[in-house]
Design a protein around this motif. Structure first.
Motif, short mmCIF file in Angstrom:
data_model
loop_
_atom_site.label_atom_id
_atom_site.label_comp_id
_atom_site.label_asym_id
_atom_site.label_seq_id
_atom_site.Cartn_x
_atom_site.Cartn_y
_atom_site.Cartn_z
N PRO A 3 18.73 12.59 4.34
CA PRO A 3 17.34 12.48 3.84
C PRO A 3 16.47 13.62 4.34
CG PRO A 3 18.12 10.38 4.72
CD PRO A 3 19.12 11.41 5.13
N ARG A 4 15.50 13.99 3.51
CA ARG A 4 14.52 15.00 3.89
C ARG A 4 13.26 14.28 4.38
NH1 ARG A 4 14.82 19.43 -1.08
NH2 ARG A 4 17.10 19.56 -1.19
N GLN A 5 13.01 14.36 5.65
CA GLN A 5 11.84 13.66 6.20
C GLN A 5 10.56 14.42 5.86
OE1 GLN A 5 11.02 13.43 10.57
NE2 GLN A 5 11.03 11.22 10.20
N PRO A 6 9.61 13.77 5.21
CA PRO A 6 8.35 14.45 4.91
C PRO A 6 7.59 14.78 6.19
CG PRO A 6 8.57 12.39 3.67
CD PRO A 6 9.64 12.39 4.71
N ASP A 7 6.92 15.90 6.18
CA ASP A 7 6.08 16.29 7.31
C ASP A 7 4.67 15.75 7.05
OD1 ASP A 7 4.85 17.49 9.46
OD2 ASP A 7 4.71 19.48 8.51
N LEU A 8 4.40 14.57 7.58
CA LEU A 8 3.13 13.90 7.32
C LEU A 8 2.47 13.50 8.64
CD1 LEU A 8 4.21 11.50 4.42
CD2 LEU A 8 3.17 13.77 4.23
N PRO A 9 1.14 13.44 8.67
CA PRO A 9 0.43 12.99 9.87
C PRO A 9 0.49 11.47 10.00
CG PRO A 9 -1.13 13.46 8.13
CD PRO A 9 0.21 13.86 7.60
N ARG A 10 0.11 10.97 11.16
CA ARG A 10 0.18 9.54 11.44
C ARG A 10 -0.77 8.74 10.56
NH1 ARG A 10 -1.66 8.16 16.11
NH2 ARG A 10 -0.21 6.51 16.68
N LEU A 11 -1.88 9.34 10.15
CA LEU A 11 -2.86 8.66 9.30
C LEU A 11 -3.00 9.41 7.98
CD1 LEU A 11 -5.03 6.38 9.08
CD2 LEU A 11 -6.69 8.08 9.91
N GLY A 12 -2.92 8.67 6.89
CA GLY A 12 -3.12 9.24 5.57
C GLY A 12 -4.33 8.62 4.88
N PHE A 13 -4.72 9.23 3.79
CA PHE A 13 -5.90 8.82 3.00
C PHE A 13 -5.38 8.20 1.70
CE2 PHE A 13 -10.47 10.09 1.98
CZ PHE A 13 -10.52 9.48 0.73
N GLY A 14 -5.48 6.88 1.59
CA GLY A 14 -5.11 6.20 0.35
C GLY A 14 -6.21 6.38 -0.67
N ALA A 15 -5.91 7.06 -1.78
CA ALA A 15 -6.94 7.53 -2.70
C ALA A 15 -7.08 6.69 -3.96
CB ALA A 15 -6.68 8.99 -3.09
N ALA A 16 -6.62 5.44 -3.94
CA ALA A 16 -6.81 4.58 -5.12
C ALA A 16 -8.30 4.38 -5.40
CB ALA A 16 -6.13 3.24 -4.92
N ALA A 17 -9.11 4.26 -4.34
CA ALA A 17 -10.55 4.04 -4.53
C ALA A 17 -11.21 5.20 -5.25
CB ALA A 17 -11.23 3.79 -3.18
N LEU A 18 -10.66 6.40 -5.11
CA LEU A 18 -11.23 7.55 -5.80
C LEU A 18 -10.97 7.48 -7.31
CD1 LEU A 18 -10.59 10.54 -3.39
CD2 LEU A 18 -12.37 8.78 -3.35
N GLY A 19 -10.16 6.52 -7.72
CA GLY A 19 -9.97 6.21 -9.14
C GLY A 19 -10.83 5.05 -9.58
N ASN A 20 -11.87 4.74 -8.79
CA ASN A 20 -12.80 3.64 -9.10
C ASN A 20 -12.11 2.28 -9.07
OD1 ASN A 20 -14.69 5.64 -9.41
ND2 ASN A 20 -15.02 5.33 -11.61
N LEU A 21 -11.33 2.05 -8.02
CA LEU A 21 -10.67 0.75 -7.88
C LEU A 21 -11.72 -0.33 -7.64
CD1 LEU A 21 -8.01 -0.84 -7.63
CD2 LEU A 21 -8.05 -0.34 -5.18
N TYR A 22 -11.83 -1.26 -8.57
CA TYR A 22 -12.74 -2.41 -8.55
C TYR A 22 -14.21 -2.03 -8.75
CZ TYR A 22 -8.62 -4.58 -6.49
OH TYR A 22 -7.35 -5.01 -6.24
N VAL A 125 4.28 19.06 -5.14
CA VAL A 125 3.71 18.04 -4.27
C VAL A 125 4.69 17.79 -3.12
CG1 VAL A 125 2.40 16.93 -6.11
CG2 VAL A 125 4.70 16.10 -5.56
N ASP A 126 4.17 17.22 -2.05
CA ASP A 126 4.99 17.01 -0.87
C ASP A 126 5.94 15.82 -1.04
OD1 ASP A 126 3.70 18.93 1.31
OD2 ASP A 126 2.11 18.09 0.06
N VAL A 127 5.45 14.76 -1.68
CA VAL A 127 6.25 13.54 -1.86
C VAL A 127 6.04 13.02 -3.28
CG1 VAL A 127 6.70 11.19 -1.06
CG2 VAL A 127 6.00 12.95 0.59
#
Length: 334
Positions: A3-22, A125-127
């Protein structure tokens, strides 16, 4: 295949809300949220075509530098329709006039990925994650959808990775069972599992997480607040949410027990919820949904909050932690 392990930080930004979620999020609020994240060094953003039917991806394409890391998803085509601009459809307010249609075929994945790159303004894209496979979403149609993915969409994702257009491939889902089912037939680098390995819910420890460790597959822990109940104010009287619905009585009662242990140790429940998944060796990043600069800064504060070892010990003694769940150490994370 290794497997190729993604190089990601411990905290990510979930961007569903930027699509006007709810609820609608203004361009100014979205920009302030992204700017706050980047200023703090939070440079990993998770999105999908489904989030606002392209809106989340388009906003990130406008706001992010090329150095930012991105995961996005495939598995739904966006088909143009006639729809009122202020309609709430599939949970997204004022969404663009498209209808999401599941399509896990080779051609469908290739086409939707190309459209995502255009919205994101990127060449790679990274992932890349296959979105929402599983019985929870598809019910009786699950076997056919998984077959279509394994025979078509998966091959497309492998080709994109081999071409250097994608760093790592996997699934982005709400149920760990489909990850194990798919992994029996194909190789993956990473799974984004939303809401199934949290301070509230830990059944993923029984077989899923040990399998990931054995195979060297990375896990991104999405939905660490279980769609709200681990961050919502229980004293406000407002409804508490679990799995995007009003929380059932047994869940509310379990969270009340978690809150009681938090009070005993002066620990904020959301801080414990963010820190908990990262203690597992398979988990490389935790990704809460974020909608504003205030939420970004609050999440960063929670992640850095000191939590004593006695807190985790008392949770375990109260039967609120799985016997095999690793607990974070009682010091600030590096």
């Amino acid at each position: 295949m290794r497997p190729r392990q993604p190089d990601l930080p411990r905290l990510g930004f979930g961007a569903a809300a930027l699509g006007n979620l709810y609820t609608p999020v203004s361009d100014e609020t979205a920009q302030a949220a992204v700017d706050a994240a980047l200023a703090a060094g939070l440079d990993y953003f998770d999105t999908a075509p489904h989030y606002g039917f392209g809106l989340s991806e388009s906003r990130l394409g406008d706001l992010l530098p090329n150095s930012a890391r991105i995961s996005t998803k495939v598995g739904r085509r966006l088909e143009p329709i006639d729809a009122p601009a202020d309609a709430v459809r599939h949970g997204f307010a004022g969404a663009a006039p498209f209808e999401p249609v599941f399509d896990y075929s080779y051609d469908g994945v290739m086409a939707t990925f190309e459209a995502s790159l255009a919205r994101l303004g990127r060449e790679r894209v990274d992932v890349l994650l296959a979105h929402d496979l599983g019985r929870m979403t598809h019910g009786d149609a699950h076997p056919a959808q998984l077959k279509a993915f394994l025979e078509g969409g998966y091959r497309a994702m492998v080709e994109l990775r081999e071409a250097g257009l994608v760093g790592a491939i996997g699934l982005g889902v709400n149920e760990w069972q489909v990850c194990l089912e798919a992994a029996a037939h194909a190789d993956f680098d990473v799974f984004l599992l939303a809401g199934r390995y949290t301070l509230l819910e830990q059944s993923a420890l029984d077989s899923f997480l040990p399998t990931c460790v054995a195979k060297g597959v990375s896990v991104i822990a999405g939905g660490p607040f279980n769609s709200g109940i681990l961050v919502e104010d229980a004293a406000s009287g407002a409804p508490l949410h679990y799995n995007y619905e009003p929380a059932p009585k047994e869940i509310v009662e379990r969270v009340a027990r978690l809150r009681a242990v938090c009070r005993d140790h002066g620990v904020a429940l959301p801080a414990a919820a963010l820190r908990f998944p990262l203690a597992h060796p398979a988990v490389i990043s935790v990704v809460p949904g974020l909608a504003s600069a205030a939420q970004v800064n609050q999440a960063l504060d929670w992640l850095d909050a000191p939590i004593p070892a006695a807190f985790w010990r008392d949770l375990r003694q109260a039967g609120l932690l799985h016997a095999e769940a690793p607990a974070p150490e009682d010091e600030r994370p590096a």
